[in-house]
Design a protein around this motif. Sequence first.
Motif, mmCIF file in Angstrom:
data_model
loop_
_atom_site.group_PDB
_atom_site.id
_atom_site.type_symbol
_atom_site.label_atom_id
_atom_site.label_comp_id
_atom_site.label_asym_id
_atom_site.label_seq_id
_atom_site.Cartn_x
_atom_site.Cartn_y
_atom_site.Cartn_z
ATOM 1 N N ASP A 97 0.855 -1.400 0.067
ATOM 2 C CA ASP A 97 -0.075 -0.007 -0.082
ATOM 3 C C ASP A 97 0.897 1.220 -0.091
ATOM 4 O O ASP A 97 0.601 2.203 -0.571
ATOM 5 N N ILE A 98 1.840 1.314 0.780
ATOM 6 C CA ILE A 98 2.958 2.331 0.805
ATOM 7 C C ILE A 98 3.571 2.552 -0.663
ATOM 8 O O ILE A 98 3.539 3.658 -1.119
ATOM 9 N N ALA A 99 3.714 1.413 -1.452
ATOM 10 C CA ALA A 99 4.332 1.527 -2.689
ATOM 11 C C ALA A 99 3.489 2.386 -3.727
ATOM 12 O O ALA A 99 3.799 3.411 -4.516
ATOM 13 N N GLN A 100 1.972 1.936 -3.456
ATOM 14 C CA GLN A 100 1.021 2.650 -4.348
ATOM 15 C C GLN A 100 0.946 4.037 -3.995
ATOM 16 O O GLN A 100 0.786 4.921 -4.666
ATOM 17 N N VAL A 101 0.889 4.472 -2.737
ATOM 18 C CA VAL A 101 0.742 5.756 -2.076
ATOM 19 C C VAL A 101 1.881 6.549 -2.891
ATOM 20 O O VAL A 101 1.712 7.876 -3.431
ATOM 21 N N LEU A 102 3.382 6.022 -2.835
ATOM 22 C CA LEU A 102 4.327 6.666 -3.227
ATOM 23 C C LEU A 102 4.226 7.004 -4.777
ATOM 24 O O LEU A 102 4.932 7.783 -5.278
ATOM 25 N N LYS A 103 3.625 5.938 -5.547
ATOM 26 C CA LYS A 103 3.785 6.238 -6.915
ATOM 27 C C LYS A 103 2.562 7.146 -7.314
ATOM 28 O O LYS A 103 3.051 8.024 -8.148
ATOM 29 N N ASP A 104 1.488 7.361 -6.583
ATOM 30 C CA ASP A 104 0.470 8.186 -6.713
ATOM 31 C C ASP A 104 1.197 9.676 -6.513
ATOM 32 O O ASP A 104 0.853 10.699 -7.324
ATOM 33 N N LEU A 105 1.857 9.762 -5.412
ATOM 34 C CA LEU A 105 2.647 11.091 -5.260
ATOM 35 C C LEU A 105 3.441 11.457 -6.240
ATOM 36 O O LEU A 105 3.469 12.582 -6.597
ATOM 37 N N ALA A 106 4.204 10.588 -6.630
ATOM 38 C CA ALA A 106 5.473 10.950 -7.592
ATOM 39 C C ALA A 106 4.780 11.475 -8.917
ATOM 40 O O ALA A 106 5.441 12.115 -9.535
ATOM 41 N N ASP A 107 3.739 10.809 -9.715
ATOM 42 C CA ASP A 107 3.316 10.919 -10.746
ATOM 43 C C ASP A 107 2.754 12.530 -10.698
ATOM 44 O O ASP A 107 2.404 12.803 -11.867
ATOM 45 N N GLY A 108 2.336 13.102 -9.530
ATOM 46 C CA GLY A 108 1.878 14.110 -9.508
ATOM 47 C C GLY A 108 0.638 14.494 -10.222
ATOM 48 O O GLY A 108 0.125 15.621 -10.573
ATOM 49 N N GLY A 109 -0.315 13.460 -10.177
ATOM 50 C CA GLY A 109 -1.790 13.488 -10.918
ATOM 51 C C GLY A 109 -2.628 14.034 -9.946
ATOM 52 O O GLY A 109 -2.468 14.379 -8.717
ATOM 53 N N PRO A 110 -4.043 13.752 -10.247
ATOM 54 C CA PRO A 110 -5.152 14.167 -9.446
ATOM 55 C C PRO A 110 -5.203 13.129 -8.032
ATOM 56 O O PRO A 110 -5.872 13.629 -7.136
ATOM 57 N N ASP A 111 -4.441 12.128 -8.163
ATOM 58 C CA ASP A 111 -4.594 11.196 -6.894
ATOM 59 C C ASP A 111 -3.513 11.809 -5.722
ATOM 60 O O ASP A 111 -3.355 11.253 -4.694
ATOM 61 N N ALA A 112 -2.528 12.473 -6.122
ATOM 62 C CA ALA A 112 -1.357 12.846 -5.387
ATOM 63 C C ALA A 112 -1.583 13.719 -3.827
ATOM 64 O O ALA A 112 -1.150 13.171 -2.942
ATOM 65 N N GLN A 113 -2.905 14.389 -3.915
ATOM 66 C CA GLN A 113 -3.190 15.081 -2.634
ATOM 67 C C GLN A 113 -3.621 13.856 -1.696
ATOM 68 O O GLN A 113 -3.399 13.983 -0.388
ATOM 69 N N SER A 114 -4.502 13.210 -2.151
ATOM 70 C CA SER A 114 -5.026 12.069 -1.486
ATOM 71 C C SER A 114 -4.046 11.043 -0.718
ATOM 72 O O SER A 114 -3.853 10.656 0.306
ATOM 73 N N ALA A 115 -3.027 10.871 -1.897
ATOM 74 C CA ALA A 115 -2.015 9.909 -1.403
ATOM 75 C C ALA A 115 -1.034 10.402 -0.337
ATOM 76 O O ALA A 115 -0.791 9.897 0.392
#
Length: 432
Positions: free
Chosen positions: A189-207
């Motif tokens: 789960d942490i890996a997915q969170v960090l991927k969403d963060l790095a991509d800087g897309g719409p999911d970055a804030q919730s990640a």
Amino acid sequence: MTTRPSSTEPAPASPPPPPGCPAHTGAVPLGGPGFQTEPQAVYRAMRRDHGPVVPVELPGGFPSWLVIGYRELHQVTSDAELFPRDVGLWNQWPHIPDDWPLLPMVGRPLPSIYFSAGEEHRRHARMVGPALEGADPFEIRSHCEQLADRLIDDVCSRGTADLVADFCEPLPVLVLARLVGFPDAEGADIAQVLKDLADGGPDAQSAHLRFGEHMARLVAAKRAAPGDDVTSRMLAFPEAFTDEEYMLDLMAVTAAGHLTTADWVSNSLRLMLTEDTFADSMARGRRSIGEAMNEVLWEDTPTQILAGRWAARDTQLGGQRIKAGDMLLLGLGAANTDPLIRQDLAGSGAPAQGGNGAHLAFSHGEYRCPFPAQEIAEIIARTGIEVLLDRLPDLQLAVAVDDLVRRPSAFLRGTTSLPVRFTPVRTTGDLS
């Protein structure tokens, strides 16, 4: 602690450059397919048109400077007084919306090793550095071998794999999760969170919010039951820190170490699988895994652009007029391929690749990646590649090289997928 500047200026309703920004004539948008396919061609065009310091435009129309000259980047990162890493100085804060996708990457003034400056930064570094240094290199390697074997066991009997999804991305975060004190079950789960963060897309804030929740639970758990891990060593440090500070520092350590290490592994494997000359040289014992990894740090470094530094006062850099509060982005990937420094290296007889370590892949100066963190990343990357090549020695790319796709980011340089085929082998079983 520097606070966010106040202003009565209304935020613009549309993306045109806000007032008081760098000269925007000919500013280069910091995005688009060029950064995915041929970033070095983009950097060459920037040098031709603007020199070593380039006016760029971030998504949303926000201005910045991209430092792509090796000497200029060295100057910026060496002068923490003129160019501090103090995000509170940014002159664009009155215009930045709360949901700006790059906000988690750029940051706000926070009591964290990554988003603080001066003595406040040094206070955090005094705690975080020894906590990382306390990790035993032999134990890190053992964790990495166990987890690498486990990941390979999941795919080794079928003869095909996507090395990015199945190996390169999960391995670093699983190792780092163990080192900071997480149970293995939380690593995915942490890996997915960090991927969403790095991509800087719409999911970055919730990640970013989910990431903080993970770390808050970890701090509470380790305060109740300390162990031999980074978090427990941070909590045992004699200086007083708040739970928020512990949480933010753990977020910084984990985020900085995960995707960059994953991309270091995948970019090294990509080099070995796609460059016939390099692969043949390795097979004949003339090149090593370490040389491949070092070449990647020069030519294909995972962190291409790093945010950032902020000018403490009006100044000049690389022929450009920099105003107080302007953001300077560190073009690490571009600086490593600066023709001027390459000429100097060639003239000195030192290769730009091979064993030369003058690259800027880990940044430079007071705010560079801490040396213990660099060592941890190197152990994870090297051990992971060694285990993979030992277990699956006949790896071959399963698609055409031209079909490989890079991550859609100007900031990070990684491959989204690395499909391979190999002779199926038996599993080792769960070694944990």
